[in-house]
Every structure is written in C-alpha cells, then in structure tokens.
Write an enzyme that holds these catalytic residues in place. Structure first.
Site, short mmCIF file in Angstrom:
data_model
loop_
_atom_site.label_atom_id
_atom_site.label_comp_id
_atom_site.label_asym_id
_atom_site.label_seq_id
_atom_site.Cartn_x
_atom_site.Cartn_y
_atom_site.Cartn_z
N ASP A 104 0.86 -1.17 0.00
CA ASP A 104 0.00 0.00 0.00
C ASP A 104 0.91 1.24 0.00
O ASP A 104 1.79 1.34 -0.83
CB ASP A 104 -0.97 -0.07 1.19
CG ASP A 104 -2.02 1.03 1.19
OD1 ASP A 104 -3.01 0.88 0.44
OD2 ASP A 104 -1.84 2.03 1.89
N HIS B 144 -7.19 -6.63 -0.77
CA HIS B 144 -6.12 -5.65 -0.65
C HIS B 144 -5.10 -5.99 0.43
O HIS B 144 -3.93 -5.64 0.31
CB HIS B 144 -6.74 -4.28 -0.32
CG HIS B 144 -5.74 -3.18 -0.18
ND1 HIS B 144 -4.99 -2.72 -1.24
CD2 HIS B 144 -5.35 -2.46 0.91
CE1 HIS B 144 -4.19 -1.74 -0.83
NE2 HIS B 144 -4.39 -1.57 0.47
#
Length: 322
Positions: free
Chosen positions: A103, A297
């Site tokens: 991320d 994610h």
C-alpha cells in the site's frame, strides 16, 4: 508469531519505532506497511524471513503507533518518508538491504530503490505499482475524473474531516475497512454519492474482523490507532502536489534493481491502477509480477503462504540470506 523486540530511535527529526526479529548476523530486510495498517500486518512474513536467516526490520511508519506524528501536513511528503527509513538504515549501519512495501509502503519502497541504488539491492511492492513520475500531480487527475462522484482520496484532502470520522469508533472503522477492501464488490474507494459525503456512513458494522485477521491481530491494529489517531496517516494523502514537486530530480528514472510486484485479483486498487500495472515493466525493467487468486487488498495477511511463496524465492535469488 516470531519473537520481536522494539527499538525507539531518533531519525530525521522524529522518534521512529522499529520492530526487529531474526539473527543479528542476517542480511537486513525492511518491511514498510501502508494504510490503515501497522507493523504487525507483516507478522507472517517476519516469521518466514527470520526463519530463513534474515534480520527483519518492521517500522511503525511516520504518524503510526509509537512513532511520532508531526502535526504539519507537509511533514508527510514522500521524500521525507523515505528519509525516515534512510536515517534508520544509517542508524543500524546497513550497507545492503532488501526493501519491501505494501500500500503506501510500496511507493516508499519504490522511491528508496531510486534514491538508494547502491544500498537497496532488491525491492518488492505489493498492491501499489510504480509507474514513474507522472506529468502532473495525481490528485489533479483525480479531481477531474471524480468531480461528480465520491472518491476517498478526495475526501481525505480537507484537514480534520476524515480523521475525525475514522477515529470516532476505531474498532468499527477497522472492521469496515478490512471487510470493505477485502473484495472489489465491497471496496468503497469510489462511490456513487455526493463528493462531500462521509466515507463509511452507508456501511453496516460486520461485528467482527474477517477470517484472515485473528482477534489478537485485530487488537494490535486497534491499539495502533488508539495510540496515534488518524491525522498523521491521512496526511500522507495530502501531499500529492508536494510529492510531485520534490521528486522532480527523479523524472524519467527507472528502477534498475530486481523487483517483485504482487497484487490480489480482488484488490480494488487493481482497478484504479490497471494502466500503471500494465506499463510498469517499461519503468521497472527487471520486475517480476504476480496476481494472487481470491485475494483482496490486505495481501500479506489474507494470503500469507502465497505471498511468501513468491517473496522468499525472489529474495533467495537476488539477496540470499547467506
């Protein structure tokens, strides 16, 4: 969980918390977390890397947990975030490292590869690809593309707004984000509602974290944000213009090191970054790319065995532990 110890060090004008594991003689591997995460998101990789003989360094990034969180928005630009890790590498005497990020940690890792070509011998980014310096700040393109729709990054731009919402009920926030970013269907990054609406109002609390996050791990996430709040983490999103200005000297540069990119097939970021992922081999010539099936994610926690099955051989080939 592999036994770790925490060190608090002074670097780049802040106190940085670093969790360390593995043999003292092992080659250093840095694990940089993203938003809204914490160092403990790497728990499965810390154990695997330490078992392979690496010395693992998992910092709490600027603004998170026990690391200091300066108030100024401009204290969170990308070059400053890189300087935190550069200072920490200096502190520990690191001459050669592997740099891994997920991320927001991925852009820091990619840019450290550019800034430190002699020290960063191998680099891995998860979820967020590297596409080179854009022709204009990415936030400008977002404002044009999503001027009539809700986009979480645009929502984050007004100081005080997002951090207040996210901090109002931290366990609920973390449950919603863990579940919501677990799949494209639940991903709430772009929504058909007014651009100035609150982010998470429309979602019902699932009451427990997803199956991949134990209650023990969930408590570490919650305590991280109870300690630091969300102002610092959200400030990372308020520096697109400043990031663009401060990376001018890197325009046109390629990442020459061996590189690994991993993303889940249900990661909503994959939709937003599809073009960048496609063009990535043009700016990272030695990149190896893999898509992990049935994965959202939170890749290193959702599918730790699969992530490790790519990460460990990559490091063994390009940055062997012995």
């Amino acid at each position: 969980m592999q036994q770790t110890h925490q060190q608090l060090i002074k670097v780049n004008g802040i106190r940085l918390s670093v969790h360390i594991a593995g043999p003292e003689s092992g080659k250093p591997v840095w694990l940089l977390h993203g938003f809204p995460e914490c160092w403990y998101s790497w728990r499965h990789q810390i154990a695997a890397l330490a078992a392979q003989g690496y010395r693992v360094f998992a910092p709490e990034m600027r603004g998170y947990g026990a690391t200091e969180a300066p108030e100024a928005v401009e204290a969170y630009d990308l070059i400053t975030l890189c300087a935190d890790i550069q200072g920490a590498m200096n502190h520990f005497g690191h001459q050669q490292v592997a740099m891994i990020g997920h991320d927001w940690g991925a852009p820091v890792a990619w840019h450290l590869a550019l800034l430190e070509p002699a020290r960063v011998k191998a680099v891995c980014g998860m979820s967020v690809p590297f596409g080179g310096r854009p022709r204009q700040p990415a936030i400008n393109m977002m404002r044009e593309a999503y001027k009539d729709r809700f986009h979480y990054i645009l929502y984050f731009q007004k100081p005080g707004l997002a951090e207040a919402e996210l901090a109002s009920d931290i366990p609920r926030t973390m449950r919603l984000m863990m579940h919501g970013l677990d799949s494209q269907e639940g991903g709430a990054l772009v929504q058909d509602k007014p651009a100035d609406a609150a982010w998470l109002d429309d979602y019902s609390d699932p009451g427990k974290p997803p199956a991949w996050c134990s209650e023990e791990a969930f408590e570490v996430y919650v305590k991280t944000f109870e300690q630091s709040g969300f102002r610092g983490p959200v400030n990372w999103y308020r520096n697109f213009e400043r990031n663009w200005e401060r990376t001018e000297q890197l325009a046109g540069r390629q990442i020459e090191q061996p590189a690994l990119f991993l993303i889940g097939d249900r990661d909503p970021v994959g939709i937003l970054e599809a073009y960048t992922i496609k063009k990535m081999p043009g700016v990272v010539p030695k990149v190896e790319q893999h898509v992990i099936a049935d994965c959202g994610h939170w890749i290193q926690a959702e599918k730790p065995d699969e992530v490790n099955s790519f990460l460990l051989p990559f490091l063994e080939h390009h940055f062997p532990a012995t």
